[in-house]
Design a protein around this motif. Sequence first.
Motif, short mmCIF file in Angstrom:
data_model
loop_
_atom_site.label_atom_id
_atom_site.label_comp_id
_atom_site.label_asym_id
_atom_site.label_seq_id
_atom_site.Cartn_x
_atom_site.Cartn_y
_atom_site.Cartn_z
N ILE A 24 59.13 24.77 37.96
CA ILE A 24 60.52 24.25 37.93
C ILE A 24 61.37 25.29 37.23
N ASP A 25 62.28 25.90 37.99
CA ASP A 25 63.14 26.97 37.45
C ASP A 25 64.51 26.38 37.14
N ASP A 83 73.17 21.90 40.84
CA ASP A 83 72.45 21.13 39.81
C ASP A 83 73.43 20.54 38.79
#
Length: 698
Positions: A26-27, A40
Motif C-alpha cells: 500500500i503506497d 485519495d
Amino acid sequence: MVLVISVRNGGSDAYQQVHRVNPVAIDFKAGGNAERIQQDRRRMLLHRLFDNRLQIASGTIEALIAQHVVEYFRLQDIPPSEQDRKRNEFTEAWPFAPHLLRLLEEQVLIATDAQETRDMIRILANLFKSRGEASPVLTAADFRLDDDASGIGALLDSVSNEHHRTLRAKAQQNIISVTEAVSNQASVAPHLQEIVSALWLRSIAVGNLAGAEPSTLQVDITRDHAVDDNAFQVELSTIIENSFNIHQDGPRLVFREEENPRAKLMACARNDKLFTDGSDQAQLSKQVRYVIGGTDEVAKLFRVIALPKSWQTDPWSTLDEAEQPERWDERLPILVLPEEPDNIAATLGRWLKDHLQKRRNTIRFLLPRSGSLNAYQDRDLLILARAEMKAQEWSGQNPEYKKLHTEFQSALRDMLKKRFDRFAVLHRWNFADPSQCAFSVESLKKQGAQIPEGIEEALVNDLFVPEDFEDLIVEAAADNSAVGKLLRELQEPRPAGQDCIPWLGETAMKERIVRLCAKGKIAINLRGMEILQTQPGEDEETAWRRLRSKLSFTGRQLDEVSLMAPSAVPTTGGSTPVTPTAPGGGDTGGLFGDGLPPPPNPFGGGISAGGETQPTSGGIFGGGPVAPGAKPRIPLNNPATSPLNLIGKLEGWGIGPATKVAEVAIKVSAANGAQLKELLKKLPDGMTFEISLEKEDD
C-alpha cells in the motif's frame, strides 16, 4: 491474521525480508502520481464530510450531472480519449465539481499543513448546507457573495486576508452597478450573481492563475440545462460593461481592487438613471453644433442649431437664450433635425407655420440619413456622449480619463460627421394649408464642418435662379422700393404660391443687387448722398469694380437706400450732365425730365430762403437754359426726419459754411402757432423769407 507493517526505507534489510513473502503493498504516496494523490485526498474529504456518500448509486449521480459534464467537455475542449476518465472524476467528486475542488486546493488554500484539510472541510460543509439542495453539482458559482452561509464566511476566515474581503465588497458593488444600469436585468443578465461570484472566487487565486476565461465561467453557471452561447456572451458583455473593477488580462477576466477607468466610465455611461436631467442630450447637441459649425470660418457666417428631442412640439424652450429666434442675427440659420420626418414637406411646412413667425425663407433644415434613429434615442450616440462628458469631468482624477475623453470624443464626432447627407429649403409656401408647402431636398457630399459650405454651393448652383431674382429687383426699382424693405421681404416666403428665391444672406444679396446696377438694369439712391448707376460707355466689369464697395450700409440704414430705374437719375461720378433742352430753347420739363412742374416752394407748408437766384441747369425745377459761365446744380433732398439728422445730411452732402445753395425749401407738414413762432425766431438775420400756409377754419 492480517499483519500491517510500515517500512520507511525501501532499501533496508527489513524491507527485503518482508517482500520475500509477496505482501500486499500500500503506497500512501500513490507512487508519486499527483492525480492519484488528489483522488485519495478527495475520497478522504468526502468520507469525512458525508456518512452516506458511498450509498448513493453511481447511476443516480451520473444522471444529475450529465448536462454539466457534457458542457464541460464542449467548452473546455476535452478530447474524446480523456472524457471517460474525466467523467469518473465528476462522479467521484460529487456533489462538488472536481474543478471547484482543484480551485480551492491548488489556488485558494495553498497551505500544505494539516490546517488546510480542516479549513477545506468547513468551507465545503457550509457550501453544501447552503446550496446542496438547489444545485445538482456545486461549482464556484455557488459561493454567493450576498450569503456568508454559502461558504464565503468560512473561506474568508480561513485565508485571513483583508484583500479578499475588500475585493468581495468591490464585487458586491459591481453587482449593484449592473442592477442599476440595466433596467431589465432579470432577462438580460439572469446569472448576474453566479457569474460575479465565480469570477470573484477565481480572482483571489495567487499569481498568474487569478481570474477566469469566459468559457470557464460558462461552465460554472451550467446546471441541468445548457446555457446558450450567444445569450451568455450578451450577458457577460453587459456585466463587464457595467462593472468597474473587472479587468481584461489577456484572455482572462479578473476582479481587482483598483478601478478599471474604461469599465467605470462605460458603467456610468450606460446607467440611464444618472442622466435623467437630460445632460447627455445637451452634450450630444453641443457636439452636433461643434461638428457642423465649430470652426471660426463657419461660425462667422452660419448659426447652427441642433433642435431638441421635442423639436416638433417645443423646439425653443430648452435651447440657450442666444439661440432663440428673436435673438438671431444676420448669420444663416441651419437647423439640425434629430430625425428624418415621415413627410418632409407637410411636417416642415406645419413646423414653420407653428414655430417661426418671421424669416421663414432663410432656414436650412439639415436632415439625417434615411432610416436613422432619432439622435436622442440612438443609444450608441448617447453612450458616447455620456462617456465623453464624464471622462472630461473626471480627467482631473486620473490621466487615463483624459485619454478616454479624447478617444470617445473622436468616436462620437466621427459618427456625427457621417450622419447627415441631405438638406431641405422652402420652395413654395402655403400659409392656409401648410401640408401643401413644397420643399427642395438636396443631397450633400460633404461632411462635418464642410456641410454649411456644401449647402451654399448647392443653393447657388442648383436652386437660385438669377433670372427670377433680376425680375424681382427690376420690378422693385420701378416702384422705388427701399433696399432694407426688399431684403426683409426676401427673407419671407413669396405670396400667392410663387416659387421662393433662396436667401443667400444680406451680403450676397446686396452684391447681386449691385451687380445688376453694374449691368445697367437699375440705379441705387444712397440715402440721397449719391446715385449709383453705370456711366455712358462703361462696361459691366468696370462698373462693378467701381460700385461694388459702395453699398456698405447695413440694418436700418438700408431703409434709406432705394432702388430706381436707371434712366430716371443722372450718372454718378464726375459732373452731372446737363439735361438737353427741347427745340426752341425750352426744357424737357420736370426734375427728371418727366414734364412735371417745379415743386411748390412756400409753406404749403414750407419756408423758402430767398436772395439772389442762381441760374439752374436745364430741366431742374423747370428752369431755362444755363446762363453763360454758371455752374450746374445738383438737386438734393431728404425725407422728413429730425433737425439733427438733417444737419448730418448736410455734412454728408458736402455742404460747408461757404457752400452756396439756392432754392432752399424746408417743408413742415403740420405745426401749431407756438411752434411756428419759435421757428421764425431762429431764422438767421440778413435774409428775407416768404411764408404761405393753410390755416384751419375756426
